[in-house]
Design a protein around this motif. Structure first.
Motif, short mmCIF file in Angstrom:
data_model
loop_
_atom_site.label_atom_id
_atom_site.label_comp_id
_atom_site.label_asym_id
_atom_site.label_seq_id
_atom_site.Cartn_x
_atom_site.Cartn_y
_atom_site.Cartn_z
N VAL A 181 0.85 -1.18 0.00
CA VAL A 181 0.00 0.00 0.00
C VAL A 181 0.89 1.23 0.00
O VAL A 181 1.83 1.34 0.79
N ALA A 182 0.58 2.17 -0.90
CA ALA A 182 1.38 3.38 -1.01
C ALA A 182 0.49 4.56 -1.33
O ALA A 182 -0.63 4.40 -1.84
N THR A 183 0.97 5.75 -1.02
CA THR A 183 0.24 6.98 -1.32
C THR A 183 1.07 7.83 -2.28
O THR A 183 2.27 7.64 -2.42
N TYR A 184 0.39 8.77 -2.91
CA TYR A 184 1.10 9.73 -3.77
C TYR A 184 0.39 11.07 -3.68
O TYR A 184 -0.80 11.15 -3.35
N GLU A 185 1.13 12.14 -3.93
CA GLU A 185 0.54 13.47 -3.98
C GLU A 185 -0.16 13.64 -5.32
O GLU A 185 0.28 13.11 -6.35
N MET A 186 -1.25 14.39 -5.33
CA MET A 186 -2.05 14.50 -6.55
C MET A 186 -1.25 15.06 -7.72
O MET A 186 -1.51 14.71 -8.88
N ASP A 187 -0.29 15.93 -7.44
CA ASP A 187 0.51 16.49 -8.54
C ASP A 187 1.70 15.61 -8.90
O ASP A 187 2.54 16.01 -9.71
N ARG A 188 1.78 14.42 -8.32
CA ARG A 188 2.86 13.48 -8.64
C ARG A 188 2.29 12.19 -9.24
O ARG A 188 2.90 11.13 -9.12
N LEU A 189 1.16 12.28 -9.91
CA LEU A 189 0.51 11.10 -10.46
C LEU A 189 1.42 10.35 -11.41
O LEU A 189 1.45 9.11 -11.42
#
Length: 855
Positions: free
Chosen positions: A150-158
């Protein structure tokens, strides 16, 4: 339909031209369909769109026109559902030979259907944006369960989610051991020797927190098999819950594997109905873990035999669908899109939103500071591509402090203005824009803050923001009303005075803050400076956090903790089976704690805490808890015995048996609060009265939030009461430890500027840690437990104009001064002993400035 006429853009609020894309025809439509708004300004379209009146009338007429049967019993009902299904697929540009639509109760259920049925496996990647709705974040539990990373990302780093090293750096540790690859291992390495299990990427079409839009143009490159081969590729789920209500979605141009939406967000009605759109090529990846009515061709109850239906919709729509609500779908399209296209409505919403942003960004205090801190990409040249119809913000005071959002919202409701406050079920949005860490969120929870309550600040940190969200029925007049409200009720601009509301002093209802009257300013000495002098009137300790206090004429500072002995040593935690982990019970979440009375007694060889609720009094039902003074000199008990003997405590004829152990304490509290409770001792978090840690001096006093001491000036309190006319602002509402009389009113506001200058109390030195940012706990009446919702709002209004001795405005929503004890401003007292404080000790702070203090 043709595009609306284009008008020159303008930020001039008095200009006769309209913002580009704004439609007067929509204003006329609003008058026809939304007359129930009357004088209400509705700015919560992200919460729910407003339904046109004709939609509800037509649906009611349809329901009353005949019998509408369960589709499992009626072929006509089945056909009506299929008609609505095709209409929605067409609306989203999804060809029926490529996509199927599964009716659900809404976006949250659609996300659950995907999460529980998706073919996660060890080595899979489940990635979602930080700024995601809680329902998206909750999908990770299924991924964890199947060993996925499971990982997250910033919306501007799609674009970076294709990079395995980026995913590796952004991975979240599972809550318990799982078969997922070691954290140091990049995802592609885990399955380089075997066909990889599928990865699932969540893309937020538009954030429900800030209105930021995801860049859907990047999706094709993330969905195709990666070249080079070591890059990741995904199955993509588009969360269109917010986007579908504000923008045209065309899956023929931007295909995805899954898409979720809720109809009440788009049309306002019906509620409890949404959909999951599934691309046929992705359907084999969904395997529902169970079956239900309507999903099987045949099933045996006495064996494992089952033959599920082949069609995706039939397999995933378990039970009877919301067939009466589905019947409203064609009427919803007729009511909303008969006169306007989605493109026209989108341009109108953008025009209103940008007009709001321009007006809000232009507002400044007379001192020069901004009134709003606005989140999102409204300021960028390509804002229409980046930003949906949401303005998320915090309101700032003249000194740059964040005003409590509950106070602003309370005033707005009195003006008939509706908007959302908090984190909006998007804690990632709060983390991103308010710069809160995961540790901050855990600390806030342990302090008693939970989603949906009105605790808007903790330790000076805002816990949420204000969200203005616009929809197809919004107008420029709505924005103007909001700006007028801010100017009149928040900024108190003299050229646009707000009508003075009546002030209610009822304890059982809201208190409306009065308009600020001209205030008298304490007269300064001729030179403007002198040593501020007062007297310590009383000391107060709160042995159990959020519960009643013990007023004392003498007490000791425990040099091991740096605070008053026993002050906030204990706290209450809720331990019901519904709680995943123990949660601190605060006065805000359980106002009845204000009625818990605490007294101290000394037996021959021990200190005893006696608990009783106000409606019971000291009686046989009281609870007696022995308190261990771990590691303290034996002489301390003898000293305390003299101090307790002189305390101002309630009399009682008899007490119950000692509560020797957690079970007796839990049973006593459970009988009175109605749920499981644990009393926790901060000295090692051990069982009450047991042995534990507690070595070493702490910067904070046990379970204190921010500071070992809180000083409250009775002169300042009197001044606030006279200014506000609110007699309910009594001293014990503010839960001070050191109650001081005789100081010039509000002089303590200036102490934060010189934290190295000591405050002398008797022969002891204390140092300022700043003023105390008040939270909604002051809304709870300390005697009755009644919540008077507008006390904090009143305090915020009153303190907004405060000035210190230098003429600087400060102190919005603050009252009382936080102190620490120490022989120097950089360290506390030494040793494991104690020092004594007494009521009557002189309080002196040299160099205090008293001129210009005003409200």
């Amino acid at each position: 339909m043709g595009q609306p006429a284009s008008h020159p853009d303008t930020s001039d609020e008095s200009a006769s031209t309209l913002p580009a894309g704004y439609s007067r025809a929509i204003e006329d439509w609003r008058a026809e369909e939304f007359g129930r708004l009357q004088d209400t300004v509705y700015l919560d379209h992200a919460g729910a769109a407003l339904y046109p009146e004709s939609l509800v009338r037509n649906h009611c007429q349809h329901l009353l026109s005949g019998l509408h049967l369960n589709p499992h019993s009626s072929h006509a009902a089945e056909q009506a559902i299929d008609t609505a299904r095709r209409q929605l697929l067409t609306f989203f540009g999804a060809a029926s030979d490529e996509y199927s639509l599964v009716f659900t109760s809404g976006a949250t259920e659609s996300l659950r259907v995907v999460a529980e049925g998706f073919a996660f496996g060890p080595g899979s990647v489940f990635a979602y944006p930080v700024e995601s709705h809680t329902s998206v974040v909750g999908m990770r539990q299924y991924a964890f369960r199947h060993g996925a990373r499971v990982a997250t990302y910033e919306m501007d780093r799609l674009a970076d989610v294709a990079d395995p090293s980026y995913i590796g750096r952004r991975s979240i540790e599972p809550p318990s051991p799982s078969p997922s690859p070691p954290p140091s291992q990049c995802p592609h390495e885990a399955f380089s020797s075997a066909p990889p299990p599928p990865n699932l990427l969540i893309v937020t079409g538009e954030s429900n927190f800030s209105g930021l839009k995801g860049d859907l143009s990047l999706l094709p490159s993330l969905m195709e098999p990666a070249i080079p081969h070591h890059q990741l590729h995904y199955r993509v789920l588009l969360d269109a819950s917010k986007l579908a209500a504000s923008s045209r979605i065309d899956l023929s141009r931007t295909p995805v594997d899954f898409m979720v939406f809720s109809l009440y967000k788009v049309f306002g009605y019906p509620t409890g109905l949404g959909g999951l759109i599934v691309r046929h090529s992705a359907a084999p990846l969904l395997s529902p873990p169970s079956f239900g009515g309507g999903t099987v061709q045949a099933v045996a109850a006495t064996s494992a035999f089952v033959a599920e239906k082949a069609a995706l919709c039939d397999r995933l729509e378990a039970g009877s669908p919301h067939f009466l609500g589905i019947a409203a779908v064609p009427m919803a399209f007729e009511a909303v899109f008969r006169r306007f296209s989605m493109e026209q409505l989108e341009q109108h919403m953008q025009a209103v939103t940008h007009y709001a942003y321009q007006r809000m960004a232009a507002l400044t205090w007379r001192q020069g500071g901004r009134v709003f801190r606005i989140f999102g990409d409204h300021h960028k040249e390509d804002w229409p591509r980046r930003q949906g119809p949401v303005v998320a913000c915090v309101v700032l005071s003249p000194t740059g402090d964040v005003l409590p959002y509950s106070s602003v919202a309370g005033k707005a409701r009195e003006r008939g203005i509706v908007f959302r406050t908090g984190c909006h079920c998007n804690t990632g949005g709060c983390q991103t824009h308010l710069q809160l860490t995961a540790a901050d969120l855990e600390r806030h929870f342990m302090s008693g803050h939970v989603c949906g309550d009105d605790v808007d600040t903790i330790d000076g940190q805002p816990t949420g923001c204000i969200r203005l969200s616009f929809g197809f029925s919004s107008t420029l007049a709505d924005v103007d009303r909001f700006i007028d409200f801010i100017r009149q009720d928040v900024m108190n601009e003299p050229d646009t005075p707000a009508p003075a509301p009546q002030c209610s002093l009822r304890q059982d209802g809201p208190v409306t803050p009065p308009a600020l009257p001209p205030a008298s300013t304490p007269s300064p000495p001729a030179d403007g400076h002198h040593a501020a002098e007062g007297v310590l009137s009383s000391l107060c300790i709160y042995p159990i956090k959020s519960c009643g206090g013990v007023s004392l004429a003498r007490w000791v500072i425990d040099l091991r903790t740096g605070g008053l002995l026993l002050d906030r040593r204990f706290r209450l935690e809720r331990t019901t089976s519904a709680e995943k982990m123990p949660r601190v019970i605060s006065r805000t979440s359980e106002p009845k704690l204000a009625q818990l009375r605490v007294a101290l007694e000394c037996d021959v060889d021990r200190l005893v805490m006696v608990l009783s609720f106000a409606d019971e009094g000291r009686s046989e039902s009281s609870l007696r808890i022995p308190i261990a003074l771990r590691g303290r000199p034996s002489a301390l008990l003898s000293v305390i015995r003299l101090m307790v003997h002189h305390q101002d405590s309630e009399s009682g004829t008899g007490v119950g048996a000692d509560g020797e152990g957690d079970e007796a304490v839990a049973r006593w509290f459970g009988d009175r609060l109605g749920y499981g409770v644990r009393l926790v001792d901060s000295e090692g978090d051990s069982d009450i009265g047991g042995e534990g840690g507690g070595d070493g001096r702490r910067l904070l006093s046990n379970y204190a939030n921010t500071s070992p001491f809180l000083l409250v000036s009775s002169s300042s309190l009197d001044h606030l009461q006279r200014t506000s006319g609110l007699s309910i602002m009594e001293a014990d509402r503010f839960r001070g430890n050191l109650i001081v009389s005789g100081l010039p009113p509000l002089i303590e506001n200036s102490w934060a500027d010189s934290p190295d200058i000591p405050v002398h109390i008797g022969n002891l030195d204390f140092y300022s840690l700043g003023s105390c940012k008040r939270c909604p706990s002051i809304n709870v009446d300390p005697q009755t437990g009644t919540v008077t919702a507008s006390v904090l709002q009143s305090l915020t209004t009153i303190t907004q104009g405060m000035e210190d001795g230098s003429g600087r405005k400060r102190g919005v929503g603050r009252f009382g001064v936080l102190l620490r004890y120490g022989s120097s401003p950089h360290g506390g007292g030494d040793g494991d002993g104690w020092v004594e404080m007494r009521a009557g000790d002189k309080v002196v702070r040299a160099g205090s400035q008293v001129d210009g203090v005003c409200v």
